[in-house]
Motif scaffolding. Sequence first.
Motif, short mmCIF file in Angstrom:
data_model
loop_
_atom_site.label_atom_id
_atom_site.label_comp_id
_atom_site.label_asym_id
_atom_site.label_seq_id
_atom_site.Cartn_x
_atom_site.Cartn_y
_atom_site.Cartn_z
N HIS A 163 -9.18 -8.78 5.68
CA HIS A 163 -9.07 -8.53 4.43
C HIS A 163 -8.64 -7.26 5.12
O HIS A 163 -9.01 -6.38 5.95
N ALA A 164 -7.56 -6.84 4.51
CA ALA A 164 -7.07 -5.57 4.89
C ALA A 164 -7.78 -4.58 3.85
O ALA A 164 -8.66 -4.79 2.94
N THR A 165 -7.74 -3.44 4.46
CA THR A 165 -8.42 -2.46 4.32
C THR A 165 -8.15 -1.64 2.84
O THR A 165 -9.30 -1.40 2.13
N GLY A 166 -6.72 -1.82 2.46
CA GLY A 166 -6.33 -1.94 1.10
C GLY A 166 -6.54 -2.62 -0.39
O GLY A 166 -7.24 -2.19 -0.76
N GLU A 167 -7.00 -3.74 0.79
CA GLU A 167 -7.79 -4.58 -0.99
C GLU A 167 -9.30 -4.20 -1.20
O GLU A 167 -9.22 -4.11 -1.63
N LEU A 168 -10.20 -4.14 0.73
CA LEU A 168 -10.87 -3.53 -0.13
C LEU A 168 -11.25 -2.13 -0.63
O LEU A 168 -12.58 -2.45 -1.73
N MET A 169 -10.18 -1.30 -0.56
CA MET A 169 -10.51 0.00 -1.49
C MET A 169 -10.70 -0.22 -2.55
O MET A 169 -9.98 0.17 -3.46
N SER A 170 -9.26 -1.37 -2.83
CA SER A 170 -9.27 -1.56 -4.06
C SER A 170 -10.22 -2.41 -5.00
O SER A 170 -10.51 -1.43 -6.56
N ARG A 171 -11.18 -2.72 -4.53
CA ARG A 171 -12.04 -3.47 -5.34
C ARG A 171 -12.79 -2.35 -5.57
O ARG A 171 -13.73 -2.35 -6.88
N THR A 204 -2.60 -1.15 0.33
CA THR A 204 -2.76 -1.90 1.82
C THR A 204 -1.41 -0.95 2.15
O THR A 204 -1.50 -0.81 3.07
N ALA A 205 -0.28 -1.18 1.42
CA ALA A 205 1.07 -0.85 1.96
C ALA A 205 1.23 1.01 2.25
O ALA A 205 1.16 1.63 3.08
N THR A 206 0.20 1.61 1.57
CA THR A 206 -0.15 3.26 1.32
C THR A 206 -0.58 3.14 2.77
O THR A 206 -0.93 4.28 3.18
N HIS A 207 -2.14 2.45 2.06
CA HIS A 207 -2.80 2.68 3.30
C HIS A 207 -2.29 2.90 5.38
O HIS A 207 -2.17 3.37 6.30
N GLU A 208 -1.31 1.70 5.08
CA GLU A 208 -0.55 1.95 6.44
C GLU A 208 0.32 2.93 6.78
O GLU A 208 0.55 2.95 7.61
#
Length: 586
Positions: A118-126, A204-208
Motif C-alpha cells: 500500500h502506497a503511503t499516499g493511499e494510507l494518508m488519504s484514508r 501518492t503522486a504528491t508524496h513521491e
Amino acid sequence: MQQPEYSDKEILRRLYDYTKPYISYWTMAIICMVIVSGLTSLQAYLIKPILDEIFIEKNEVYFAYLPWAIFVIFLLKGICQFFYEYYLNRIGQSMVRDLRQEIFEQIIRQSLSFFHRHATGELMSRIFTDVALIQEAISTAAVGLIKNVLQIVGLVGMIFYLDWRLALFCSGFLAISFLPMVIFGRIQRRLTTRLQRNMGRLSTATHESLTGNLIIQAFNAERFEIGRFSDVLKDVFRNTIAGVKAKSLSSSTVELISGIGIIAIIVYGGGRVMAGESSTGTFFAFLTALLMTYQPIKGLTQINNAMQQGIAAANRVFWMRDHQPEIQNKPHAEILPAFTREIRFDNVRFQYPGGRRTVLQDVTLTIRKGQTVALVGHSGSGKTTLANLLPRFIEAEAGGITIDGMDIRAVTLSSLREQIAVVTQDTVLFNGTVRNNIAYGQPDSPPEKIIDAARRANALAFIEALPDGFDTAIGQSGVRLSGGQRQRLAVARAFMKGAPILILDEATSSLDTVSERAVQDAIDHLMEGRTVLIIAHRLTTIERADVIVVLSEGRIVETGTHAQLLAREDSEYRQLYKLQHTLSDD
C-alpha cells in the motif's frame, strides 16, 4: 487485496456505535431539536391569527400581545438551535477524533509486507480525506437530517391541522419530491468511491514528488512529474465535476417539482377561499407552512449527497479499521526473558505475499551470545529479509526462529523487540529535536543518559556546536544534518536502547573518509558486548566478524571466518571479495 463491501445498514450501525459514549450530548441535542421543530411549526400557524384577527377583524388584544409572543418564540428557538447545533457537532467531532486515532493505531501496527503493498499516499488519504468525508456526513449531514426530518414532521402536522383536504391534495407532490434524492444519491455514491480512489493516487503522486525532489531535479524530470500529477488531477477534476452535476440536478429537480406543486395548491386552495370554504388566514398559514416545508426537503437532498459520500468513505475506512495486522501477539504469549545463550534459525523459508520467487529457503543458522555474524551476498540474495525475520517485521512461512530455545512467535512482540536494536542503512530520523530523536521511545530519559549516548556515538561535539544544542530542530528526516551526523544520531539512539542484540545494516558506504571513520568508530563501540547481525555491503568492514554467512538465491552456501573463506579456492566469498577489491582498485 480485495476490499470488502459493507452494507449501508452495517456502516450506519458502526457509525452509531461511535456515538454511544456521547449519549448525554445526544439527549440534550434531541430535546433542543424537538423544541425547535415545534416552534417552527408554531411560527407558520401564527400567520392565521395575524391575518384573520389583526388585519381582517382588527382585534386589539391580538395586536397587543401577539408581537410579544412572536418575540418569545424566536428567542427560544434561537437558544435551542444554538445548543442542538453545538451538541451534535461536538458528537461528530468526537467520533472523527476517535476514528482517526483507531485508524492510525491500526496502520502503525501493520507488518512491512503491508506497507510494501500500500502506497503511503493511499494510507494518508484514508486517515485524512476519507475520515473528513465521514466528518462531513456526521457533523453536517446527520445534524441536518435530524433537524429537517423533525421540521418536516411538525410542519406537515400543522398543514393537516389547518386544512386536511388541501393537505391530502399536496401530499402527492411531497412524495414525488423525495424521488430525486434516491436516484441521484446512488449516482453520488458511485462517483464518491471513484473520487476517493483518485484522491489516494493524487496523495501518492504528491508524496513521491515531494520526498524525491532531489532525484527529480537531478534527472531533469520536473516536466515528467508535472505531467504525471496533472493526469491524476484531471481524473480528480472530472470526478468532482460529475459529482457537482449530480448534486445540482438533484436540487434543480426538487425545485421544479416544488414549483409545480405550489402553483397547483394556489389554484385549488384559492378556489376554496373564494368559495367561502376556508378563511384567508388559514390559507396563507397553510401556504407558509408548506413553503417552510420546502426548505428542509431541499436540505434533505443536499444531506443525502453528503451522506452517500460519507458512506462510500466509511466503506474504505472500516476496511482499514478491520484489517488486522498479519503479525501480532498470539493468545497467551509469554514475556521473552533476557537473552543469555543463542539465536537459532531452523529451516526457515520466506516468500513475499504475491511474489513468485522464494526469497529464503531452508535457512539454518545459529548465532551464539556475543558473536558478530555478517550476512554476505549479491543484491537480492536475502540478507535484509533474513535480518527482518528476527524482530518479526515479517513472518517466516515455514521453519522457526528461537531465542534461548523460545519460539519468537510464542513471545510478545514488545518483549522481543525490546531486546533488539536496529541501525539501518537508510537512516530514519523524525521531525523534532536532536534530544527527541536520541531518546526516541524513551521520552522521560534523564539528560545525563542522552548526553552519554551522544558521547559514545561520537556525536556530542557536533551536537554542542548546533545553534540550540540538543534542542536543535533537525527538520524532516534530519535534512539539516549531514549524512554522517544523521547516522551517528541513529547509533546514539541504539546506545540509548541498550538492547543485547543489534541488527546493523552497514551504514558507511555513502560517506566520505572522515565521516566514515567517525561513524565506524561509533559502531565499533556500539557492537562491544552485544550479539550483532550485520547486513554487509562492503566486505572490508566485516573482516573481524566471528562468522561470515554467504547467501545466494535465498540459501546459505557457505559459512566461516574471513580467513577460512578466503583460503578456499572455490569460495563464493573469495570471488565476491576479489571482485570488490578489483573494482576499488580500478
